[in-house]
Every structure is written in structure tokens, then in C-alpha cells.
Design a protein around this motif. Structure first.
Motif, PDB file in Angstrom:
ATOM      1  N   ASN A 105       8.718  10.210  -0.531  1.00 27.74           N
ATOM      2  CA  ASN A 105       9.499   9.055  -0.083  1.00 27.74           C
ATOM      3  C   ASN A 105      10.885   9.424   0.422  1.00 27.74           C
ATOM      4  O   ASN A 105      11.703   8.537   0.685  1.00 27.74           O
ATOM      5  CB  ASN A 105       9.607   8.020  -1.203  1.00 27.74           C
ATOM      6  CG  ASN A 105      10.314   8.573  -2.435  1.00 27.74           C
ATOM      7  OD1 ASN A 105      10.684   9.747  -2.480  1.00 27.74           O
ATOM      8  ND2 ASN A 105      10.493   7.725  -3.434  1.00 27.74           N
ATOM      9  N   TRP A 123       0.646   4.060   2.239  1.00 24.62           N
ATOM     10  CA  TRP A 123       1.301   3.360   1.138  1.00 24.62           C
ATOM     11  C   TRP A 123       1.090   1.862   1.296  1.00 24.62           C
ATOM     12  O   TRP A 123       1.241   1.299   2.383  1.00 24.62           O
ATOM     13  CB  TRP A 123       2.781   3.702   1.143  1.00 24.62           C
ATOM     14  CG  TRP A 123       3.567   3.109   0.021  1.00 24.62           C
ATOM     15  CD1 TRP A 123       4.477   2.088   0.090  1.00 24.62           C
ATOM     16  CD2 TRP A 123       3.529   3.508  -1.349  1.00 24.62           C
ATOM     17  NE1 TRP A 123       5.002   1.820  -1.157  1.00 24.62           N
ATOM     18  CE2 TRP A 123       4.439   2.681  -2.065  1.00 24.62           C
ATOM     19  CE3 TRP A 123       2.819   4.472  -2.052  1.00 24.62           C
ATOM     20  CZ2 TRP A 123       4.653   2.800  -3.432  1.00 24.62           C
ATOM     21  CZ3 TRP A 123       3.026   4.595  -3.421  1.00 24.62           C
ATOM     22  CH2 TRP A 123       3.938   3.769  -4.091  1.00 24.62           C
ATOM     23  N   THR A 124       0.746   1.196   0.199  1.00 18.74           N
ATOM     24  CA  THR A 124       0.447  -0.236   0.258  1.00 18.74           C
ATOM     25  C   THR A 124       1.562  -1.096  -0.318  1.00 18.74           C
ATOM     26  O   THR A 124       1.444  -2.317  -0.348  1.00 18.74           O
ATOM     27  CB  THR A 124      -0.848  -0.545  -0.515  1.00 18.74           C
ATOM     28  OG1 THR A 124      -0.652  -0.248  -1.905  1.00 18.74           O
ATOM     29  CG2 THR A 124      -2.020   0.259   0.035  1.00 18.74           C
ATOM     30  N   GLU A 157       2.722  -0.567  -3.529  1.00 18.36           N
ATOM     31  CA  GLU A 157       2.721  -0.224  -4.954  1.00 18.36           C
ATOM     32  C   GLU A 157       2.102   1.148  -5.199  1.00 18.36           C
ATOM     33  O   GLU A 157       2.446   1.827  -6.167  1.00 18.36           O
ATOM     34  CB  GLU A 157       1.959  -1.278  -5.763  1.00 18.36           C
ATOM     35  CG  GLU A 157       2.604  -2.664  -5.715  1.00 18.36           C
ATOM     36  CD  GLU A 157       1.845  -3.662  -6.564  1.00 18.36           C
ATOM     37  OE1 GLU A 157       0.745  -3.307  -7.088  1.00 18.36           O
ATOM     38  OE2 GLU A 157       2.321  -4.795  -6.723  1.00 18.36           O
ATOM     39  N   LYS A 158       1.176   1.535  -4.350  1.00 16.07           N
ATOM     40  CA  LYS A 158       0.493   2.812  -4.491  1.00 16.07           C
ATOM     41  C   LYS A 158      -0.147   3.158  -3.149  1.00 16.07           C
ATOM     42  O   LYS A 158      -0.098   2.374  -2.186  1.00 16.07           O
ATOM     43  CB  LYS A 158      -0.587   2.746  -5.574  1.00 16.07           C
ATOM     44  CG  LYS A 158      -1.707   1.771  -5.250  1.00 16.07           C
ATOM     45  CD  LYS A 158      -2.796   1.806  -6.313  1.00 16.07           C
ATOM     46  CE  LYS A 158      -3.979   0.922  -5.898  1.00 16.07           C
ATOM     47  NZ  LYS A 158      -5.094   1.026  -6.875  1.00 16.07           N
ATOM     48  N   TYR A 159      -0.737   4.356  -3.077  1.00 22.08           N
ATOM     49  CA  TYR A 159      -1.497   4.727  -1.889  1.00 22.08           C
ATOM     50  C   TYR A 159      -2.878   4.067  -1.938  1.00 22.08           C
ATOM     51  O   TYR A 159      -3.378   3.704  -3.010  1.00 22.08           O
ATOM     52  CB  TYR A 159      -1.674   6.243  -1.810  1.00 22.08           C
ATOM     53  CG  TYR A 159      -0.475   6.973  -1.263  1.00 22.08           C
ATOM     54  CD1 TYR A 159      -0.259   7.065   0.110  1.00 22.08           C
ATOM     55  CD2 TYR A 159       0.448   7.558  -2.115  1.00 22.08           C
ATOM     56  CE1 TYR A 159       0.847   7.723   0.624  1.00 22.08           C
ATOM     57  CE2 TYR A 159       1.562   8.225  -1.622  1.00 22.08           C
ATOM     58  CZ  TYR A 159       1.762   8.297  -0.246  1.00 22.08           C
ATOM     59  OH  TYR A 159       2.864   8.949   0.265  1.00 22.08           O
ATOM     60  N   ASP A 202       2.423   9.353   4.984  1.00 26.23           N
ATOM     61  CA  ASP A 202       0.976   9.191   4.917  1.00 26.23           C
ATOM     62  C   ASP A 202       0.330  10.467   4.376  1.00 26.23           C
ATOM     63  O   ASP A 202       0.809  11.578   4.625  1.00 26.23           O
ATOM     64  CB  ASP A 202       0.400   8.894   6.307  1.00 26.23           C
ATOM     65  CG  ASP A 202       0.974   7.622   6.916  1.00 26.23           C
ATOM     66  OD1 ASP A 202       1.543   6.801   6.161  1.00 26.23           O
ATOM     67  OD2 ASP A 202       0.854   7.457   8.144  1.00 26.23           O
ATOM     68  N   GLN A 231      -0.607   8.489  -9.650  1.00 29.44           N
ATOM     69  CA  GLN A 231      -1.882   8.119  -9.042  1.00 29.44           C
ATOM     70  C   GLN A 231      -2.799   9.332  -9.069  1.00 29.44           C
ATOM     71  O   GLN A 231      -2.339  10.478  -9.071  1.00 29.44           O
ATOM     72  CB  GLN A 231      -1.687   7.633  -7.593  1.00 29.44           C
ATOM     73  CG  GLN A 231      -2.887   6.873  -7.028  1.00 29.44           C
ATOM     74  CD  GLN A 231      -2.550   6.137  -5.737  1.00 29.44           C
ATOM     75  OE1 GLN A 231      -1.392   6.089  -5.312  1.00 29.44           O
ATOM     76  NE2 GLN A 231      -3.548   5.559  -5.105  1.00 29.44           N
ATOM     77  N   TYR A 236       6.923   5.756   2.616  1.00 25.83           N
ATOM     78  CA  TYR A 236       6.214   6.900   2.052  1.00 25.83           C
ATOM     79  C   TYR A 236       5.402   7.606   3.141  1.00 25.83           C
ATOM     80  O   TYR A 236       4.791   6.950   4.001  1.00 25.83           O
ATOM     81  CB  TYR A 236       5.270   6.465   0.925  1.00 25.83           C
ATOM     82  CG  TYR A 236       5.983   6.169  -0.372  1.00 25.83           C
ATOM     83  CD1 TYR A 236       5.968   7.082  -1.419  1.00 25.83           C
ATOM     84  CD2 TYR A 236       6.661   4.966  -0.555  1.00 25.83           C
ATOM     85  CE1 TYR A 236       6.619   6.811  -2.617  1.00 25.83           C
ATOM     86  CE2 TYR A 236       7.321   4.682  -1.742  1.00 25.83           C
ATOM     87  CZ  TYR A 236       7.291   5.615  -2.776  1.00 25.83           C
ATOM     88  OH  TYR A 236       7.942   5.350  -3.955  1.00 25.83           O
TER      89      TYR A 236
END
Length: 289
Positions: A118, A242-243, A245-247, A181, A160, A179
């Protein structure tokens, strides 16, 4: 006679200087790269050899992993070999998160790289954990963890996990939601992102029989099957973004057939198959002992 002696002296002096220069080049290495780093397809030479230039000094602490040859990667990606120093905190987190019993520690090997996904300037870790017959792993897992400075890492350090992935792992320069990819090689079929395809041969036949060790699945090179068929390898990838909250999970990602148009950094570029054969890897308990 004096003239001949003088000429001989200068000729000898030049020979000594040239020999010293060659020796320095052999010491320093001809490619001028730092330990643990490679660039583009320069990694593809001598992939079955394991180097020793990254071995840890035994006075500072032992390390099983030495810098070996890297696998071939696209020219648009910078390559990084895994870290050579065993990481005690990471080992504790792996054992805690995966529930590995202490007697199984020697059967779990791992590779890791420091990353900053990040751009906040703080180290994180991406670790590839391998344990084909170990309960809690049963294949491999890619863990993304916080890097705790005090080495007090537990399962809560894992941000994760991705199961049954391949290597290398590609970190794109493109960012989504702050973040970078991730591009993950497919590890479901074949060995470490190499999908096995068989033409008129013995489908699924391993290089050393049905009980071949992890990393010895036929198809890493064009291979002749037991019944005369040709085994070919095809690389497949999944793009994860990245969504918020997490990948994305692997099944949510975008399938890619190649890496054309992408650039960034490739990590965990060690020749893992060669490392397995040469017992060149980190294992649980190495850093904790």
C-alpha cells in the motif's frame, strides 16, 4: 642483455595486473546485481544449479536457504529472490495459523519476501508455505502478514491467505483502492503455476511415479510420457485487486493467459523444484531453535 631484462620485467608486470583485474571481476560478479535480485529473463541461466553467494555467516546464525538461480520472468518485471535469513517470528505465525504440530515442523518449508503493497513505507511479508502431507497445509499456502518488529508474531499477524497457488508471485505497479494488484500463478494443476497438458501420453504421470515428492510433477519441461506422449507446460494466472477490506479470493479474480501489458516486481523467484532436490530451503523450527 639489460634491454631484454627490462622488457621481460614490464611484460611480467602487465600480466600480474591483468590477472588481478580478472580475479576481482570473479569475486564481485559480472552482472553487478545485489544479492537476492534479478532482472527480467536474465534469471533463466543455469536454473538447475544452486548458488552459494547468499549463504548466511554461521557466526551470525545459520540459514538453510542459499541464493540459487531464479526462474525466468517477463522483462517487464523486476525479479527478487526470497530472503536468505530464517525468520523466527514468521515461523511462529505459520505454525500458529496453520495449526502445525511441532513434530511436523521439519516437513514444512517456506520462502518469504518483504513487500509494501500500500506504499506506506512499512514492511509486510508475503510467504509461500509448502507442506504437501502436513495437516493444516496439505499443499501450499501464500500468506500475507504484518511484519512485527519485535518478532512476536501469531496467527493474528496473517492478513489474508491464498491456497494452492504457484510461484513466482507478481506484484503489479498498478494500484486499486490504494493497494498494488497481485497476479498469482495457478498452482492447482502441475507444479507451481505450470499446468500439465498431455498429448497421447500417460496423463498425470509424475517424473518419479505416483508418490513423487512435491515439486517433481512432470511437465516443468517438455517431457516424454511413459507411453510416448509429450507433456507440455502452460502458465496461467489470476489477477487479484483490493476490494476495500481485502484482496479478491482466487475464485473471484480475473483469469489471465499471459502477463502482456503488466509490469512491476516478481517475488519468490527461486527455482523451487531445484531447491527441493538440493535441500535448499527454510523450514519451520530453523529460526526458532
Amino acid at each position: 642483455m639489460k634491454k631484454n631484462v627490462t622488457l621481460w620485467f614490464f611484460a611480467a608486470l602487465i600480466s600480474v595486473v591483468l590477472a588481478a583485474g580478472c580475479g576481482r571481476r570473479e569475486q564481485d560478479g559480472s552482472n553487478g546485481k545485489a544479492d537476492g535480485q534479478t532482472k527480467g529473463t536474465e534469471n533463466s541461466q543455469a536454473v538447475d544449479q544452486t548458488g552459494t553467494e547468499g549463504a548466511m555467516n554461521t557466526e551470525e546464525g545459520t540459514s538453510q536457504l542459499q541464493l540459487g538461480s531464479a526462474v525466468e520472468i517477463p522483462e517487464s518485471f523486476d525479479g527478487k529472490l526470497a530472503e536468505t535469513k530464517a525468520h523466527a517470528g514468521l515461523e511462529r505465525a505459520i505454525a500458529d495459523y496453520c495449526g502445525v504440530a511441532q513434530e511436523d515442523y521439519p516437513n514444512v518449508r517456506y520462502y518469504y519476501n518483504y513487500v509494501d503493497l500500500n506504499g506506506d513505507g512499512k514492511n509486510e511479508i508475503l510467504a509461500l508455505v509448502l507442506g504437501q502431507q502436513v495437516s493444516g497445509i496439505e499443499g501450499n499456502a501464500l500468506l500475507w502478514l504484518h511484519d512485527e518488529e519485535n518478532q512476536d508474531m501469531t496467527k493474528d499477524s496473517v492478513r489474508q491467505a491464498f491456497r494452492q497457488v504457484g510461484a513466482p508471485v507478481y506484484i503489479s505497479n498498478h494500484m486499486t483502492g490504494g493497494y498494488r494488484d497481485l497476479i498469482i500463478a495457478d498452482g492447482q494443476n502441475g507444479s507451481f503455476g505450470m499446468q500439465t497438458q498431455v498429448n497421447e501420453g500417460n496423463a498425470g504421470h509424475t517424473a518419479e511415479g505416483e508418490n513423487a515428492p512435491l515439486g517433481k510433477t512432470a511437465g516443468l519441461d517438455d517431457t516424454t510420457g511413459q507411453n510416448g506422449g509429450t507433456v507440455m507446460s502452460v502458465q496461467e494466472y489470476t489477477l487479484l485487486i483490493w476490494t476495500g477490506e481485502k484482496y479478491q479470493e482466487i475464485e473471484e479474480g480475473t483469469a489471465l493467459s499471459d502477463l502482456a501489458g503488466y509490469e512491476g516486481t516478481a517475488i519468490l523467484t527461486n527455482n523451487i523444484e531445484s531447491d527441493f532436490i538440493n535441500d535448499n530451503y527454510h523450514f519451520l523450527g530453523e529460526g526458532m531453535r
